[in-house]
Design an enzyme around this catalytic site. Structure first.
Site, mmCIF file in Angstrom:
data_model
loop_
_atom_site.group_PDB
_atom_site.id
_atom_site.type_symbol
_atom_site.label_atom_id
_atom_site.label_comp_id
_atom_site.label_asym_id
_atom_site.label_seq_id
_atom_site.Cartn_x
_atom_site.Cartn_y
_atom_site.Cartn_z
ATOM 1 N N CYS A 1 -20.205 77.456 41.164
ATOM 2 C CA CYS A 1 -19.431 76.249 41.645
ATOM 3 C C CYS A 1 -19.052 76.538 43.225
ATOM 4 C CB CYS A 1 -18.095 75.895 41.079
ATOM 5 S SG CYS A 1 -18.589 75.722 39.080
ATOM 6 N N HIS B 1 -13.976 71.198 44.804
ATOM 7 C CA HIS B 1 -14.962 71.258 43.647
ATOM 8 C C HIS B 1 -14.495 70.336 42.628
ATOM 9 C CE1 HIS B 1 -17.399 72.462 40.483
ATOM 10 N NE2 HIS B 1 -16.407 73.565 39.925
ATOM 11 N N ASN C 1 -18.109 68.075 35.906
ATOM 12 C CA ASN C 1 -18.526 69.454 36.895
ATOM 13 C C ASN C 1 -19.793 69.637 36.954
ATOM 14 O OD1 ASN C 1 -18.577 71.702 37.731
ATOM 15 N ND2 ASN C 1 -16.675 72.679 36.611
HETATM 16 N N1 COA Z 1 -11.910 68.091 22.097
HETATM 17 C C1 COA Z 1 -10.984 68.154 21.274
HETATM 18 N N2 COA Z 1 -10.382 69.297 21.348
HETATM 19 C C2 COA Z 1 -10.939 70.581 21.971
HETATM 20 C C3 COA Z 1 -11.753 70.329 22.782
HETATM 21 C C4 COA Z 1 -12.513 69.065 22.874
HETATM 22 N N3 COA Z 1 -13.762 68.967 23.787
HETATM 23 N N4 COA Z 1 -12.021 71.623 23.682
HETATM 24 C C5 COA Z 1 -10.852 72.413 23.225
HETATM 25 N N5 COA Z 1 -10.178 71.834 22.190
HETATM 26 C C6 COA Z 1 -9.102 72.114 21.445
HETATM 27 C C7 COA Z 1 -9.103 73.704 21.476
HETATM 28 O O1 COA Z 1 -9.947 74.025 20.493
HETATM 29 C C8 COA Z 1 -7.642 73.738 21.241
HETATM 30 O O2 COA Z 1 -7.500 73.712 19.679
HETATM 31 P P1 COA Z 1 -6.398 74.819 18.873
HETATM 32 O O3 COA Z 1 -4.998 74.605 19.594
HETATM 33 O O4 COA Z 1 -6.433 74.278 17.696
HETATM 34 O O5 COA Z 1 -7.132 76.166 19.360
HETATM 35 C C9 COA Z 1 -7.004 72.643 21.946
HETATM 36 O O6 COA Z 1 -7.942 71.781 22.180
HETATM 37 C C10 COA Z 1 -6.018 72.850 22.917
HETATM 38 O O7 COA Z 1 -6.968 73.750 23.848
HETATM 39 P P2 COA Z 1 -6.499 74.308 25.051
HETATM 40 O O8 COA Z 1 -7.380 75.542 25.809
HETATM 41 O O9 COA Z 1 -4.924 74.833 25.285
HETATM 42 O O10 COA Z 1 -6.524 72.950 26.236
HETATM 43 P P3 COA Z 1 -6.283 72.958 27.656
HETATM 44 O O11 COA Z 1 -5.225 72.157 27.963
HETATM 45 O O12 COA Z 1 -6.035 74.360 28.283
HETATM 46 O O13 COA Z 1 -7.648 72.049 28.089
HETATM 47 C C11 COA Z 1 -9.781 72.845 29.044
HETATM 48 C C12 COA Z 1 -8.823 72.674 28.080
HETATM 49 C C13 COA Z 1 -10.897 73.492 28.890
HETATM 50 C C14 COA Z 1 -10.045 71.470 29.582
HETATM 51 C C15 COA Z 1 -9.101 73.300 30.340
HETATM 52 O O14 COA Z 1 -8.494 74.767 30.157
HETATM 53 C C16 COA Z 1 -9.920 73.676 31.710
HETATM 54 O O15 COA Z 1 -10.308 72.611 32.023
HETATM 55 N N6 COA Z 1 -10.161 74.719 31.894
HETATM 56 C C17 COA Z 1 -10.952 74.845 33.174
HETATM 57 C C18 COA Z 1 -12.283 74.885 32.736
HETATM 58 C C19 COA Z 1 -13.235 74.501 33.908
HETATM 59 O O16 COA Z 1 -13.165 73.513 34.298
HETATM 60 N N7 COA Z 1 -14.328 75.689 34.142
HETATM 61 C C20 COA Z 1 -15.256 75.400 35.047
HETATM 62 C C21 COA Z 1 -14.567 76.120 36.383
HETATM 63 S S1 COA Z 1 -15.530 76.023 37.768
#
Ligand code: COA
Length: 329
Positions: free
Chosen positions: A116, A256, A286
């Site tokens: 990224c 980004h 993204n």
């Molecule tokens: N739809 C529904 N539920 C989902 C899901 C989806 N697409 N993806 C994950 N979940 C679930 C998880 O399984 C988890 O369930 P559980 O509690 O039963 O295990 C629950 O949602 C909560 O997950 P959590 O990881 O706590 O959510 P979050 O608030 O951290 O959001 C992301 C998850 C991935 C959106 C967030 O962590 C994020 O954006 N991280 C950065 C990722 C990124 O941008 N990467 C690229 C960087 S360059």
């Protein structure tokens, strides 16, 4: 030491594939919901490349727009740099195909693999080469087809990413006349392959029946770790610019396009209002190395690049690798 040649942005371009994949579409593919995705990420839809397109196809369209904007012919280019982690193939470099398709017959070319942060890093390499006098006209493209390495059975990753390309042409400022390159940063914390990676296909896990069975050729990510990392370094990068230049100098922040919540949390940490940010995440998700240059072109079209003001572009991602690009428009 020889005087450095000031560098500017002569042209900007972007291209996104026509096909949209909405949150509702994803509800049919994995166990997710439009509400969850919008609430946690701000993303509503993303673009998906057609079966007849490869990464250089997207890069070519963005590059043509940037060259037209710069009023340059492909034959004027000295160098083509393509930032990508989803190139046409592991080698040769996608930049070589792009240069060939463009007809940039006098240009050299190579790829930059910094996920990224790719466009932000590649732009600094281009600027340094112009500053030193080694090259005059450089095309930098960030292009990705992430949909080809996404696991559409993994809801943790497949909802976040999309495809696209963005491009910039850098020239000596005397010819570019806008977008003065003021500098940037290139940082990393290595040893983080487990956090965000495409594990298969390299020397660690060469392609084999077993690597395919283990789905190692798809992207893997620890979302929460990436979230915390992104907020921390985003805030740090913007704070450094704030300390050096002051609030009044900042015209727009084009981060980004990672996740609206990450952007909001970082802006809250640095105490700046969200209206300073340009975001298109809800339309494209993204797009990794393509995200900053697509947003830069769209911010330009929207009149968000204000003459004399700073354009701050923080980027962060796999590696972990992060940094920023700073222009004065
Ligand atoms: N739809 C529904 N539920 C989902 C899901 C989806 N697409 N993806 C994950 N979940 C679930 C998880 O399984 C988890 O369930 P559980 O509690 O039963 O295990 C629950 O949602 C909560 O997950 P959590 O990881 O706590 O959510 P979050 O608030 O951290 O959001 C992301 C998850 C991935 C959106 C967030 O962590 C994020 O954006 N991280 C950065 C990722 C990124 O941008 N990467 C690229 C960087 S360059």
């Amino acid at each position: 030491m020889a005087t450095l040649i000031p560098v500017g942005v002569a042209g900007l371009g972007r291209y996104v594939p026509e096909k949209k994949l909405t949150n509702r579409d994803l509800e049919q593919i994995v166990d997710t919901s439009d509400e969850w995705i919008v609430q946690r990420t701000g993303i509503r839809e993303r673009r998906i490349a057609g079966a007849d397109q490869v990464t250089s196809t997207l890069a070519l369209a963005a590059a043509k727009q940037a060259l037209a904007d710069a009023n340059l012919d492909p034959m004027d280019l000295d160098l083509v740099i393509c930032a990508t982690v989803t190139g046409d193939q592991p080698f040769p470099a996608t930049a070589c195909r792009l240069g060939y398709d463009l007809g940039a017959k006098k240009a050299g070319g190579f790829d930059v693999a910094a996920a990224c942060s790719g466009f932000v890093f590649a732009s600094q390499v281009a600027a340094a080469m112009i500053q030193s006098g080694q090259h005059r006209n450089i095309l930098v493209v960030g292009a990705e087809i992430l949909s080809r390495i996404l696991d559409y059975t993994d809801r943790n990753t497949c909802v976040l990413f999309g495809d696209g390309a963005g491009a910039a042409v850098y020239r000596p400022l005397s010819e570019a006349k806008r977008g003065e390159f003021l500098g940037g940063s290139i940082c990393m914390e290595g040893g983080a392959e487990g956090v965000l990676a495409q594990p298969g296909g390299g020397s660690r896990h060469p392609a084999s029946n077993s690597s395919v069975e283990q789905r190692l050729h798809f992207m893997k990510m620890g979302g929460t770790k990436v979230f915390r990392f992104a907020v921390r370094v985003f805030a740090e990068l913007v704070n450094n610019v704030l300390e050096k230049y002051g609030r009044d100098q900042i015209g727009v922040i084009i981060p980004h396009q990672v996740n609206q919540r990450i952007i909001e949390s970082a802006m809250e940490q640095v105490g700046l209002p969200m209206d300073l940010v340009f975001s298109n995440i809800e339309r494209y998700g993204n797009t990794s190395a393509a995200s900053v240059p697509i947003a830069l072109r769209e911010a330009f079209e929207a009149g968000r690049l204000q003459p004399g003001k700073l354009v701050v572009m923080p980027a962060f991602g796999a590696g972990m690798a992060w940094g920023h690009l700073l222009l004065r428009w």
